[in-house]
Write an enzyme that holds these catalytic residues in place. Structure first.
Site, PDB file in Angstrom:
ATOM      1  N   ASN A  71     -12.618   2.587  -6.178  1.00 21.52           N
ATOM      2  CA  ASN A  71     -11.217   3.009  -6.209  1.00 21.52           C
ATOM      3  C   ASN A  71     -10.813   3.634  -4.879  1.00 21.52           C
ATOM      4  O   ASN A  71     -11.624   4.271  -4.198  1.00 21.52           O
ATOM      5  CB  ASN A  71     -10.986   4.014  -7.346  1.00 21.52           C
ATOM      6  CG  ASN A  71     -11.286   3.414  -8.712  1.00 21.52           C
ATOM      7  OD1 ASN A  71     -11.325   2.181  -8.856  1.00 21.52           O
ATOM      8  ND2 ASN A  71     -11.542   4.257  -9.694  1.00 21.52           N
ATOM      9  N   TYR A  94       0.829  -1.223   0.000  1.00 16.61           N
ATOM     10  CA  TYR A  94       0.000   0.000   0.000  1.00 16.61           C
ATOM     11  C   TYR A  94       0.855   1.261   0.000  1.00 16.61           C
ATOM     12  O   TYR A  94       0.475   2.281  -0.586  1.00 16.61           O
ATOM     13  CB  TYR A  94      -0.995  -0.031   1.170  1.00 16.61           C
ATOM     14  CG  TYR A  94      -2.109  -1.017   0.899  1.00 16.61           C
ATOM     15  CD1 TYR A  94      -2.102  -2.295   1.453  1.00 16.61           C
ATOM     16  CD2 TYR A  94      -3.129  -0.690   0.005  1.00 16.61           C
ATOM     17  CE1 TYR A  94      -3.086  -3.216   1.150  1.00 16.61           C
ATOM     18  CE2 TYR A  94      -4.124  -1.610  -0.301  1.00 16.61           C
ATOM     19  CZ  TYR A  94      -4.098  -2.869   0.259  1.00 16.61           C
ATOM     20  OH  TYR A  94      -5.067  -3.786  -0.057  1.00 16.61           O
ATOM     21  N   GLY A 154     -15.590   1.565 -16.004  1.00 20.79           N
ATOM     22  CA  GLY A 154     -14.238   1.070 -15.744  1.00 20.79           C
ATOM     23  C   GLY A 154     -14.160   0.003 -14.684  1.00 20.79           C
ATOM     24  O   GLY A 154     -13.182  -0.057 -13.935  1.00 20.79           O
ATOM     25  N   THR A 155     -15.184  -0.866 -14.622  1.00 17.71           N
ATOM     26  CA  THR A 155     -15.125  -1.960 -13.648  1.00 17.71           C
ATOM     27  C   THR A 155     -15.448  -3.270 -14.350  1.00 17.71           C
ATOM     28  O   THR A 155     -16.302  -3.335 -15.220  1.00 17.71           O
ATOM     29  CB  THR A 155     -16.066  -1.715 -12.441  1.00 17.71           C
ATOM     30  OG1 THR A 155     -15.950  -2.801 -11.520  1.00 17.71           O
ATOM     31  CG2 THR A 155     -17.508  -1.515 -12.858  1.00 17.71           C
ATOM     32  N   HIS A 196     -14.670   1.014  -0.882  1.00 12.81           N
ATOM     33  CA  HIS A 196     -13.542   0.136  -0.510  1.00 12.81           C
ATOM     34  C   HIS A 196     -12.483   0.892   0.279  1.00 12.81           C
ATOM     35  O   HIS A 196     -11.349   0.424   0.406  1.00 12.81           O
ATOM     36  CB  HIS A 196     -12.905  -0.468  -1.770  1.00 12.81           C
ATOM     37  CG  HIS A 196     -13.776  -1.522  -2.405  1.00 12.81           C
ATOM     38  ND1 HIS A 196     -13.519  -2.024  -3.652  1.00 12.81           N
ATOM     39  CD2 HIS A 196     -14.899  -2.142  -1.974  1.00 12.81           C
ATOM     40  CE1 HIS A 196     -14.449  -2.927  -3.951  1.00 12.81           C
ATOM     41  NE2 HIS A 196     -15.299  -3.005  -2.945  1.00 12.81           N
ATOM     42  N   ASP A 236      -8.018   5.618  -4.830  1.00 12.33           N
ATOM     43  CA  ASP A 236      -7.251   6.839  -5.134  1.00 12.33           C
ATOM     44  C   ASP A 236      -8.162   8.050  -4.929  1.00 12.33           C
ATOM     45  O   ASP A 236      -9.369   7.910  -4.724  1.00 12.33           O
ATOM     46  CB  ASP A 236      -6.728   6.776  -6.593  1.00 12.33           C
ATOM     47  CG  ASP A 236      -7.858   6.732  -7.625  1.00 12.33           C
ATOM     48  OD1 ASP A 236      -7.910   5.774  -8.421  1.00 12.33           O
ATOM     49  OD2 ASP A 236      -8.707   7.650  -7.629  1.00 12.33           O
TER      50      ASP A 236
HETATM   51  N1  APR Z   1     -10.990   2.921 -19.958  1.00 15.29           N
HETATM   52  C1  APR Z   1     -12.080   2.232 -19.579  1.00 15.29           C
HETATM   53  N2  APR Z   1     -12.041   0.999 -19.022  1.00 15.29           N
HETATM   54  C2  APR Z   1     -10.819   0.459 -18.844  1.00 15.29           C
HETATM   55  C3  APR Z   1      -9.617   1.115 -19.217  1.00 15.29           C
HETATM   56  C4  APR Z   1      -9.743   2.402 -19.801  1.00 15.29           C
HETATM   57  N3  APR Z   1      -8.665   3.114 -20.193  1.00 15.29           N
HETATM   58  N4  APR Z   1      -8.572   0.288 -18.928  1.00 15.29           N
HETATM   59  C5  APR Z   1      -9.100  -0.821 -18.374  1.00 15.29           C
HETATM   60  N5  APR Z   1     -10.447  -0.736 -18.330  1.00 15.29           N
HETATM   61  C6  APR Z   1     -11.408  -1.708 -17.813  1.00 15.29           C
HETATM   62  C7  APR Z   1     -10.974  -3.148 -17.973  1.00 15.29           C
HETATM   63  O1  APR Z   1     -11.438  -3.642 -19.229  1.00 15.29           O
HETATM   64  C8  APR Z   1     -11.716  -3.817 -16.805  1.00 15.29           C
HETATM   65  O2  APR Z   1     -13.005  -4.241 -17.207  1.00 15.29           O
HETATM   66  O3  APR Z   1     -11.512  -1.474 -16.424  1.00 15.29           O
HETATM   67  C9  APR Z   1     -11.851  -2.704 -15.768  1.00 15.29           C
HETATM   68  C10 APR Z   1     -10.923  -2.887 -14.582  1.00 15.29           C
HETATM   69  O4  APR Z   1     -11.339  -4.052 -13.907  1.00 15.29           O
HETATM   70  P1  APR Z   1     -10.540  -4.494 -12.578  1.00 15.29           P
HETATM   71  O5  APR Z   1      -9.072  -4.404 -12.835  1.00 15.29           O
HETATM   72  O6  APR Z   1     -11.145  -5.801 -12.160  1.00 15.29           O
HETATM   73  O7  APR Z   1     -10.882  -3.356 -11.520  1.00 15.29           O
HETATM   74  P2  APR Z   1     -12.209  -3.191 -10.668  1.00 15.29           P
HETATM   75  O8  APR Z   1     -13.389  -3.687 -11.453  1.00 15.29           O
HETATM   76  O9  APR Z   1     -12.228  -1.790 -10.189  1.00 15.29           O
HETATM   77  O10 APR Z   1     -11.945  -4.178  -9.408  1.00 15.29           O
HETATM   78  C11 APR Z   1     -12.947  -4.161  -8.409  1.00 15.29           C
HETATM   79  O11 APR Z   1     -11.617  -5.689  -7.101  1.00 15.29           O
HETATM   80  O12 APR Z   1      -9.477  -6.194  -6.512  1.00 15.29           O
HETATM   81  C12 APR Z   1     -10.647  -5.654  -6.037  1.00 15.29           C
HETATM   82  O13 APR Z   1     -10.953  -4.059  -4.364  1.00 15.29           O
HETATM   83  C13 APR Z   1     -10.430  -4.208  -5.646  1.00 15.29           C
HETATM   84  O14 APR Z   1     -11.838  -2.288  -6.052  1.00 15.29           O
HETATM   85  C14 APR Z   1     -11.245  -3.442  -6.655  1.00 15.29           C
HETATM   86  C15 APR Z   1     -12.313  -4.446  -7.075  1.00 15.29           C
END
Ligand code: APR
Length: 230
Positions: free
Chosen positions: A89, A53, A172-173, A106, A91
């Site tokens: 997120n 972290y 973006g998830t 989170h 951040d």
């Molecule tokens: N623009 C839009 N989407 C994007 C970009 C971009 N430039 N780059 C990547 N992505 C997408 C990817 O295709 C993916 O579907 O963002 C998503 C990121 O997914 P993860 O890496 O799984 O992140 P997230 O969904 O936020 O994870 C959820 O999991 O690990 C735990 O606690 C952690 O908060 C996190 C949670």
């Protein structure tokens, strides 16, 4: 005016230079979740967890919001109806772009928590097992981050916002992690129009009535412009 509820994930911060979790070369490619993001990991090796972290906190301090974060701040500013911004997120890029009342379900890299007395205070850039809690003095300080197996913050309020939403947008998830991955279905069942804005179709893409694929810095400003009618 329409109530809009938004959920963001790591993909909205990718173009600011912060690694996502499950993409190629993402954080979970470099670290096992069970080694750095669980209460058991912290029990077993607190120094490793602090190092993980500390690196993310230092990196997050160096990056700036991108056009997607700024577009959401503009939406909050200009939309006549309520705009609720929930993020997975940790951040502070939404705040840096001017968003207010961001719900960090989170937790945040900016926060520190005492594992003994649950006091909270602003985290120093570098945390260590030698730090003492400013309230109870215990050397049990941890990042104020919700780890796997822990309860995300604000869930009562979030479920209610989803039931009241006219529009729910996930940005973006990847839709891999619950309870956030259930938000689209929950809002849709209560009558909201559901839209995903993502680089690729998310794991729960079937839960969305509308999908706009592309980089967040492109698709989010476009979507906000359409909502604001400008
Ligand atoms: N623009 C839009 N989407 C994007 C970009 C971009 N430039 N780059 C990547 N992505 C997408 C990817 O295709 C993916 O579907 O963002 C998503 C990121 O997914 P993860 O890496 O799984 O992140 P997230 O969904 O936020 O994870 C959820 O999991 O690990 C735990 O606690 C952690 O908060 C996190 C949670």
């Amino acid at each position: 005016m329409e109530k809009i509820v938004i959920l963001t994930g790591a993909g909205i911060s990718a173009e600011s230079g912060l690694a996502t979790f499950r993409d190629e070369g993402g954080l979970w490619a470099a670290h096992r979740i069970e080694d750095v993001a669980t209460p058991e990991a912290f029990e077993r090796d607190p120094d490793l967890v602090h190092r993980f972290y500390n690196a993310r906190r230092t990196q997050a301090a160096r990056v700036a919001p991108n056009a997607a974060h700024r577009a959401l701040a503009r939406l909050q500013e200009r939309h006549g109806g309520e705009v609720v911004l929930v993020t997975q997120n940790v951040d502070a890029l939404h705040e840096a772009a001017g968003s207010r009342a961001v719900m960090h379900m989170h937790g945040t890299l900016a926060g520190a928590l005492c594992a003994r007395c649950e006091a909270r205070w602003p985290a120093p850039l570098v945390m260590s097992t030698q730090d003492a809690c400013p309230v109870c003095g215990a050397k049990a300080t941890r990042p104020d981050i919700v780890w796997f197996g822990e309860m995300p913050h604000g869930m009562e309020a979030i479920w209610t916002h989803l039931e009241e939403a006219d529009v729910f947008a996930a940005i973006g998830t990847s839709g891999n992690v619950y309870p956030a991955a259930a938000f689209a279905q929950h809002a849709g069942r209560a009558g909201a129009h559901t839209i995903e804005l993502n680089l690729e179709a998310s794991y729960n893409t079937r839960d969305f009535a509308e999908t706009r694929l592309g980089r967040a810095s492109q698709v989010v400003p476009e979507w906000v412009g359409a909502v604001l009618g400008d």
